[in-house]
Write a protein that holds these residues in place. Structure first.
Motif, mmCIF file in Angstrom:
data_model
loop_
_atom_site.group_PDB
_atom_site.id
_atom_site.type_symbol
_atom_site.label_atom_id
_atom_site.label_comp_id
_atom_site.label_asym_id
_atom_site.label_seq_id
_atom_site.Cartn_x
_atom_site.Cartn_y
_atom_site.Cartn_z
ATOM 1 N N ILE A 58 -15.806 26.463 11.016
ATOM 2 C CA ILE A 58 -16.231 25.178 10.446
ATOM 3 C C ILE A 58 -14.972 24.452 9.968
ATOM 4 C CG2 ILE A 58 -17.687 24.028 8.747
ATOM 5 C CD1 ILE A 58 -19.186 25.673 10.859
ATOM 6 N N ARG A 59 -14.675 23.336 10.614
ATOM 7 C CA ARG A 59 -13.449 22.590 10.306
ATOM 8 C C ARG A 59 -13.725 21.452 9.319
ATOM 9 N NH1 ARG A 59 -11.787 20.876 16.181
ATOM 10 N NH2 ARG A 59 -13.948 20.143 16.006
ATOM 11 N N VAL A 60 -12.626 20.856 8.860
ATOM 12 C CA VAL A 60 -12.742 19.752 7.897
ATOM 13 C C VAL A 60 -13.496 18.579 8.502
ATOM 14 C CG1 VAL A 60 -11.423 18.062 6.550
ATOM 15 C CG2 VAL A 60 -10.674 20.446 6.637
ATOM 16 N N THR A 61 -13.278 18.317 9.783
ATOM 17 C CA THR A 61 -13.960 17.186 10.429
ATOM 18 C C THR A 61 -15.463 17.394 10.518
ATOM 19 O OG1 THR A 61 -13.448 18.183 12.567
ATOM 20 C CG2 THR A 61 -11.970 16.456 11.765
ATOM 21 N N ASP A 62 -15.915 18.642 10.355
ATOM 22 C CA ASP A 62 -17.344 18.889 10.415
ATOM 23 C C ASP A 62 -18.056 18.486 9.125
ATOM 24 O OD1 ASP A 62 -17.102 19.938 12.968
ATOM 25 O OD2 ASP A 62 -16.683 21.962 12.212
ATOM 26 N N VAL A 63 -17.320 18.385 8.035
ATOM 27 C CA VAL A 63 -17.954 18.062 6.754
ATOM 28 C C VAL A 63 -17.370 16.819 6.097
ATOM 29 C CG1 VAL A 63 -18.573 20.470 6.303
ATOM 30 C CG2 VAL A 63 -16.372 19.578 5.487
ATOM 31 N N ALA A 64 -16.347 16.210 6.720
ATOM 32 C CA ALA A 64 -15.688 15.072 6.073
ATOM 33 C C ALA A 64 -15.083 14.155 7.123
ATOM 34 C CB ALA A 64 -14.603 15.550 5.106
ATOM 35 N N THR A 65 -14.679 12.982 6.660
ATOM 36 C CA THR A 65 -13.970 12.012 7.493
ATOM 37 C C THR A 65 -12.530 11.910 6.992
ATOM 38 O OG1 THR A 65 -16.000 10.744 7.836
ATOM 39 C CG2 THR A 65 -13.910 9.631 8.287
ATOM 40 N N VAL A 66 -11.576 12.081 7.875
ATOM 41 C CA VAL A 66 -10.148 12.049 7.520
ATOM 42 C C VAL A 66 -9.545 10.773 8.083
ATOM 43 C CG1 VAL A 66 -7.946 13.260 7.605
ATOM 44 C CG2 VAL A 66 -10.095 14.566 7.632
ATOM 45 N N GLN A 67 -8.777 10.069 7.251
ATOM 46 C CA GLN A 67 -8.157 8.829 7.694
ATOM 47 C C GLN A 67 -6.871 8.572 6.910
ATOM 48 O OE1 GLN A 67 -10.781 5.540 6.804
ATOM 49 N NE2 GLN A 67 -11.159 6.217 4.710
ATOM 50 N N PHE B 277 0.850 -1.190 0.000
ATOM 51 C CA PHE B 277 0.000 0.000 0.000
ATOM 52 C C PHE B 277 0.882 1.235 0.000
ATOM 53 C CE2 PHE B 277 -2.565 -3.254 2.063
ATOM 54 C CZ PHE B 277 -3.794 -3.113 1.444
ATOM 55 N N GLN B 278 0.519 2.219 -0.816
ATOM 56 C CA GLN B 278 1.158 3.517 -0.766
ATOM 57 C C GLN B 278 0.328 4.407 0.150
ATOM 58 O OE1 GLN B 278 1.454 3.745 -5.327
ATOM 59 N NE2 GLN B 278 3.334 4.782 -4.685
ATOM 60 N N LYS B 279 0.885 4.714 1.303
ATOM 61 C CA LYS B 279 0.133 5.444 2.319
ATOM 62 C C LYS B 279 -0.230 6.841 1.839
ATOM 63 C CE LYS B 279 1.965 3.131 6.434
ATOM 64 N NZ LYS B 279 2.648 3.316 7.746
ATOM 65 N N GLN B 280 -1.435 7.257 2.208
ATOM 66 C CA GLN B 280 -1.900 8.597 1.873
ATOM 67 C C GLN B 280 -3.015 8.996 2.834
ATOM 68 O OE1 GLN B 280 -5.211 7.614 -1.576
ATOM 69 N NE2 GLN B 280 -3.223 8.377 -2.212
ATOM 70 N N TYR B 281 -3.199 10.305 2.969
ATOM 71 C CA TYR B 281 -4.317 10.821 3.742
ATOM 72 C C TYR B 281 -5.519 10.954 2.821
ATOM 73 C CZ TYR B 281 -0.834 12.136 7.257
ATOM 74 O OH TYR B 281 0.169 12.117 8.194
ATOM 75 N N GLN B 282 -6.640 10.421 3.237
ATOM 76 C CA GLN B 282 -7.863 10.501 2.446
ATOM 77 C C GLN B 282 -8.921 11.303 3.209
ATOM 78 O OE1 GLN B 282 -9.295 6.685 1.201
ATOM 79 N NE2 GLN B 282 -7.614 6.351 -0.256
ATOM 80 N N VAL B 283 -9.531 12.221 2.486
ATOM 81 C CA VAL B 283 -10.598 13.052 3.043
ATOM 82 C C VAL B 283 -11.887 12.690 2.302
ATOM 83 C CG1 VAL B 283 -11.437 15.392 3.457
ATOM 84 C CG2 VAL B 283 -8.978 14.899 3.555
ATOM 85 N N THR B 284 -12.816 12.069 3.021
ATOM 86 C CA THR B 284 -14.084 11.636 2.422
ATOM 87 C C THR B 284 -15.165 12.656 2.774
ATOM 88 O OG1 THR B 284 -13.401 9.334 2.704
ATOM 89 C CG2 THR B 284 -15.729 9.749 2.241
ATOM 90 N N LEU B 285 -15.637 13.394 1.802
ATOM 91 C CA LEU B 285 -16.596 14.480 2.027
ATOM 92 C C LEU B 285 -18.018 13.938 2.120
ATOM 93 C CD1 LEU B 285 -15.170 17.108 -0.492
ATOM 94 C CD2 LEU B 285 -14.806 17.005 1.981
ATOM 95 N N ASP B 286 -18.797 14.602 2.941
ATOM 96 C CA ASP B 286 -20.221 14.307 3.079
ATOM 97 C C ASP B 286 -21.015 15.378 2.321
ATOM 98 O OD1 ASP B 286 -22.849 13.855 3.825
ATOM 99 O OD2 ASP B 286 -22.350 13.367 5.910
ATOM 100 N N PRO B 287 -21.651 15.042 1.230
ATOM 101 C CA PRO B 287 -22.338 16.081 0.427
ATOM 102 C C PRO B 287 -23.465 16.775 1.185
ATOM 103 C CG PRO B 287 -22.882 13.868 -0.361
ATOM 104 C CD PRO B 287 -21.775 13.704 0.622
ATOM 105 N N ASN B 288 -24.139 16.058 2.081
ATOM 106 C CA ASN B 288 -25.223 16.686 2.837
ATOM 107 C C ASN B 288 -24.695 17.769 3.757
ATOM 108 O OD1 ASN B 288 -27.160 14.974 1.672
ATOM 109 N ND2 ASN B 288 -26.747 13.368 3.187
ATOM 110 N N LYS B 289 -23.565 17.505 4.411
ATOM 111 C CA LYS B 289 -22.991 18.524 5.300
ATOM 112 C C LYS B 289 -22.438 19.702 4.513
ATOM 113 C CE LYS B 289 -21.855 15.266 9.017
ATOM 114 N NZ LYS B 289 -20.771 14.686 9.849
#
Length: 461
Positions: free
Chosen positions: A254-263, A181-193
């Motif tokens: 309003i932070r990134v964690t409020d509209v997306a999931t970071v992992q 696996f090539q490690k990377q940070y992924q930000v999964t956005l929530d369209p409703n938020k």
């Protein structure tokens, strides 16, 4: 022409022997320094242009990347034809040059044309050239035997340590990593938020990029000491990405964690590398540069592996999966054994049929000299010593001795004919010659020359 050459060789035997010895020595040197490989390189003289535009369909890749590149690369000098292939997110263009075109000259011409063609491509798309290797350039495959490390850690060791170490070996064009696996940070956005807060995807991307940067200040002196001011803002953890502010509503950020999931995760994979059914593995492919000596490059890579292995984590070691050097050594040894057998058989046949050891030796000496000279020509034309070239030499041994056998037989025939003529004429010319001359047919004086009695001129009384 041939008669003059034969006369010159007979009158200058020492010079002929000196030339033969020189060719043999040069040939031995060529055998030791020539290129060795198991199989001949029959691939086309090509330059590969690779372009990546992830997330786009093959039809879009074809219309906006492959087609503009193919049409602009067709006018290059010494180009036979241009091929293009489009797939999901990637484009490959193969520029096929004439066989006698120098490969690095061809790569320069392609780069010059890409500088012009790049303006026709979408923003952010940059075509690159493939490695200067060939289709048979994969000379060694290896994996990392790393118990206790996950696939992401193994891939990080491969990409950031092993790869850079092995790329320094002379003759290596590329170390292609595979597996893991090539490690990377992924930000999964929530369209409703995003809709709730009135934000868009470009706003989130712009905020993350703006906060992942480093800015330089200025230098100032204080109490005779110079200080350099800079700000370090590179993101180093999931928490830092999640705390990036996007906008402020009623003094509340309003932070990134409020509209997306970071992992932290791995890049999306299209396949896996399994080793002998024992699970996934991480490793690399050593790609040899065009025109290099495969046997020498493999040996240098193995020596470099011993140095690189000293810096690996405890318990991690190399596991060679594919090594062409074994095939090279076995192939060359087999052909050498065949050559030796053929030389012995031909020598025995010549001795048996001629029944004259001096003539047989003159013919047998031609075999090693001719074979050694053939390696001089192989090096001159850049042909490696492989299965096909060595087999051709082995098949030609019979042809090599044909000329010597024919010349020896012709010489014996002419000598025997001349000897028979001399033997037939000697009995008739033991005394005087045919004209009464005391000189015989062989040019020597007759046996009775000087013993003749003088003729009396007076009469007896």
């Amino acid at each position: 022409m041939i008669e003059s050459l034969i006369k010159f060789s007979i009158r200058n035997r020492f010079l002929v022997l000196l030339i033969a010895a020189g060719l043999f020595g040069w040939g031995v040197y060529s055998v030791r320094t020539g290129k060795i490989d198991a199989i001949p390189d029959l691939s086309e003289n090509q330059v590969i242009v690779f372009t990546e535009w992830m997330g786009r369909s093959p039809q879009l890749i074809e219309d906006q990347i492959t087609y503009p590149l193919v049409t602009n690369l067709q006018g290059l000098p010494q180009v036979k034809y241009v091929r293009g292939t489009s797939m999901f997110g990637m484009s490959f263009v193969y520029v096929i040059f004439n066989d006698d075109t120098e490969v690095y000259w061809a790569r320069e011409r392609v780069l010059e044309r890409l500088n012009y063609a790049a303006r026709l491509l979408p923003d952010g798309v940059s075509p690159t050239l493939g490695p200067d290797g060939t289709g048979v350039g994969h000379i060694l495959w290896y994996t990392l035997d790393a118990p206790g490390l996950d696939l992401g850690e193994q891939r990080a060791i491969q990409d950031w340590y092993v790869k850079f170490g092995l790329q320094n070996v002379a003759g290596v064009a590329e170390i292609a990593s595979f597996g893991g696996f090539q490690k990377q940070y992924q930000v999964t956005l929530d369209p409703n938020k995003l809709t709730y807060y009135g934000l868009s995807v470009p706003q989130v991307i712009g905020a993350i990029r703006a906060n992942n940067n480093e800015a330089g200040g200025r230098k100032f002196e204080l109490s005779g000491i110079g200080y350099i001011i800079k700000t370090t803002g590179y993101l180093q953890s999931v928490e830092q990405i999640g705390n990036i502010p996007l906008q402020t509503i009623n003094s509340v950020p309003i932070r990134v964690t409020d509209v997306a999931t970071v992992q932290m995760t791995g890049e999306t994979r299209l396949g896996i590398f399994d080793l002998n059914g024992q699970g996934e593995a991480v490793g690399g492919i050593v790609v040899m540069r065009y025109g290099e000596n495969a046997d020498e490059v493999i040996g240098n890579v193995k020596k470099k592996m011993e140095e690189v292995a000293r810096g690996l984590p405890e318990g991690v070691k190399f596991n060679i999966v594919y090594d062409r050097s074994g095939l090279i050594q076995e192939s060359v040894a087999s052909i050498q054994h065949t050559l030796l057998e053929e030389m012995i058989v031909v020598s025995l046949v010549v001795l048996v049929f001629l029944l004259h050891w001096r003539s047989a030796i003159s013919i047998i000496i031609q075999i090693p000299i001719t074979i050694a000279t053939s390696f001089i020509l192989l090096n001159a034309f850049g042909i490696s010593s492989n299965i096909m070239s060595l087999t051709g030499i082995a098949l030609a041994i019979g042809v090599i001795v044909d000329n010597g056998i024919i010349m020896a037989e012709n010489a014996y025939k002419n000598l025997a004919t001349r000897q028979a003529e001399l033997t037939a004429t000697r009995p008739a010319n033991d005394g005087l010659g045919q004209t009464g001359d005391p000189v015989g047919a062989n040019g020597k004086l007759g046996p009775n020359h000087g013993n003749k009695q003088p003729k009396h001129t007076s009469e007896q009384t």
